[in-house]
Write a protein that holds these residues in place. Structure first.
Motif, PDB file in Angstrom:
ATOM      1  N   TYR A  49       4.788  -0.876 -25.121  1.00 42.32           N
ATOM      2  CA  TYR A  49       4.990  -0.521 -23.716  1.00 42.32           C
ATOM      3  C   TYR A  49       3.622  -0.557 -23.024  1.00 42.32           C
TER       4      TYR A  49
ATOM      5  N   ARG B  47       3.043   1.399 -20.028  1.00 42.58           N
ATOM      6  CA  ARG B  47       3.297   2.413 -19.016  1.00 42.58           C
ATOM      7  C   ARG B  47       1.999   3.019 -18.483  1.00 42.58           C
TER       8      ARG B  47
ATOM      9  N   VAL C 206       6.815   7.893 -22.339  1.00 41.17           N
ATOM     10  CA  VAL C 206       6.817   6.841 -23.357  1.00 41.17           C
ATOM     11  C   VAL C 206       7.855   7.234 -24.405  1.00 41.17           C
TER      12      VAL C 206
ATOM     13  N   VAL D 202       6.264   2.792 -31.679  1.00 36.26           N
ATOM     14  CA  VAL D 202       6.089   2.558 -30.243  1.00 36.26           C
ATOM     15  C   VAL D 202       4.614   2.746 -29.879  1.00 36.26           C
TER      16      VAL D 202
ATOM     17  N   ASN E 247       1.839   2.465 -26.739  1.00 35.15           N
ATOM     18  CA  ASN E 247       1.677   2.354 -25.287  1.00 35.15           C
ATOM     19  C   ASN E 247       0.215   2.113 -24.942  1.00 35.15           C
TER      20      ASN E 247
ATOM     21  N   VAL F  98       7.924  -6.526 -26.561  1.00 34.96           N
ATOM     22  CA  VAL F  98       7.100  -6.057 -25.440  1.00 34.96           C
ATOM     23  C   VAL F  98       8.038  -5.641 -24.316  1.00 34.96           C
ATOM     24  N   VAL F  99       7.822  -4.448 -23.761  1.00 39.96           N
ATOM     25  CA  VAL F  99       8.672  -3.935 -22.691  1.00 39.96           C
ATOM     26  C   VAL F  99       7.855  -3.846 -21.405  1.00 39.96           C
TER      27      VAL F  99
ATOM     28  N   THR G  96       7.855  -2.601 -17.576  1.00 38.79           N
ATOM     29  CA  THR G  96       8.600  -1.596 -16.812  1.00 38.79           C
ATOM     30  C   THR G  96       8.306  -1.604 -15.316  1.00 38.79           C
TER      31      THR G  96
ATOM     32  N   ILE H 261      12.571  -4.382 -17.366  1.00 31.91           N
ATOM     33  CA  ILE H 261      13.320  -3.176 -17.027  1.00 31.91           C
ATOM     34  C   ILE H 261      14.405  -3.416 -15.993  1.00 31.91           C
TER      35      ILE H 261
ATOM     36  N   SER I 246      17.112  -5.557 -18.962  1.00 30.53           N
ATOM     37  CA  SER I 246      17.852  -4.328 -19.239  1.00 30.53           C
ATOM     38  C   SER I 246      19.045  -4.192 -18.301  1.00 30.53           C
TER      39      SER I 246
ATOM     40  N   ILE J 224      13.827   3.671 -18.185  1.00 30.45           N
ATOM     41  CA  ILE J 224      13.255   3.661 -19.527  1.00 30.45           C
ATOM     42  C   ILE J 224      14.370   3.769 -20.566  1.00 30.45           C
TER      43      ILE J 224
ATOM     44  N   THR K 196      15.805   0.460 -21.259  1.00 32.10           N
ATOM     45  CA  THR K 196      15.009  -0.385 -22.165  1.00 32.10           C
ATOM     46  C   THR K 196      15.190   0.063 -23.615  1.00 32.10           C
TER      47      THR K 196
END
Length: 219
Positions: free
Chosen positions: A5, A7, A13, A21, A23, A157-158, A160, A181, A201, A206, A209
């Motif tokens: 992430y 963020r 997170v 995970v 971040n 990989v996200v 947002t 997202i 998504s 969040i 996701t």
């Protein structure tokens, strides 16, 4: 599986079972001084940070209040303010909701780097945007993210926000799955890196996701 992430500092997170995970906060929120006179019919908040940097809750207790989604609404509730939010959690859908409610005078609190979609959609009513926070780019974190993305050291990989997508789009590779997202972030990806394949998504939060990650794990 390792998921990245990006963020901003201080943001939520997620934690998932059997998922590592990571971040890397590309941006840090910074509150901006602003002036607000409650000469408006309704106000709107487009992020948690717009609520955290707001200081005039006493001025909006008798106004209609809108938020972009449930997480921002929960932040407002901490101050005793109830808000209405759209079924899809994007600024475009927030603008549509304001118009559906026939609001004629609307003020929104936003990031200084916010997109212009709401302003364009609300041009037929009296609309004011107040930027009460900014997102400051962390150059060192950009290099950290670039290294991870270019070395393919994660499996997912996200992204947002549109701003995050625009910042890292040119570092993205096809050696991992990319999750967007929601529609606005997806539109940015398509404009900056049209050849990139990604998953959007179903729910623009969040939690949405997380659901996409869990779907991928089940497959």
């Amino acid at each position: 599986m390792r998921v990245l992430y990006l963020r901003p500092e201080g943001s939520e997170v997620p934690q998932l079972d059997n998922v590592d995970v990571l971040n890397v906060p590309l941006f840090s929120p910074k509150c901006i001084d602003y002036s607000f006179k409650s000469e408006t019919e309704a106000v709107g908040f487009t992020s948690v940070n717009s609520v955290r940097c707001f200081k005039d809750f006493d001025k909006i207790s008798d106004l209609k209040v809108f938020s972009i989604g449930p997480v921002t609404a929960e932040e407002l509730l901490k101050h005793g303010i109830r808000s209405e939010y759209p079924s899809k959690y994007t600024s475009k859908d927030l603008a549509r909701l304001v118009l559906e409610r026939q609001v004629r005078h609307f003020t929104s609190f936003r990031s200084a780097k916010a997109s212009s979609e709401m302003k364009g959609m609300l041009n037929l009513i009296s609309y004011q945007e107040i930027f009460n926070y900014d997102l400051v780019l962390n150059e060192a974190k950009i290099q950290d993210a670039k290294k991870i993305l270019e070395e393919c050291s994660v499996q997912m990989v996200v992204l947002t926000s549109s701003l995050i997508a625009k910042t890292v789009a040119n570092f993205l590779r096809d050696c991992y799955k990319v999750i967007s997202i929601g529609p606005m972030t997806s539109a940015t990806l398509r404009s900056v890196k049209p050849e990139l394949s990604f998953i959007e998504s179903d729910i623009s939060t969040i939690e949405g996701t997380i659901q996409e990650i869990e779907k991928f794990l089940r497959r």
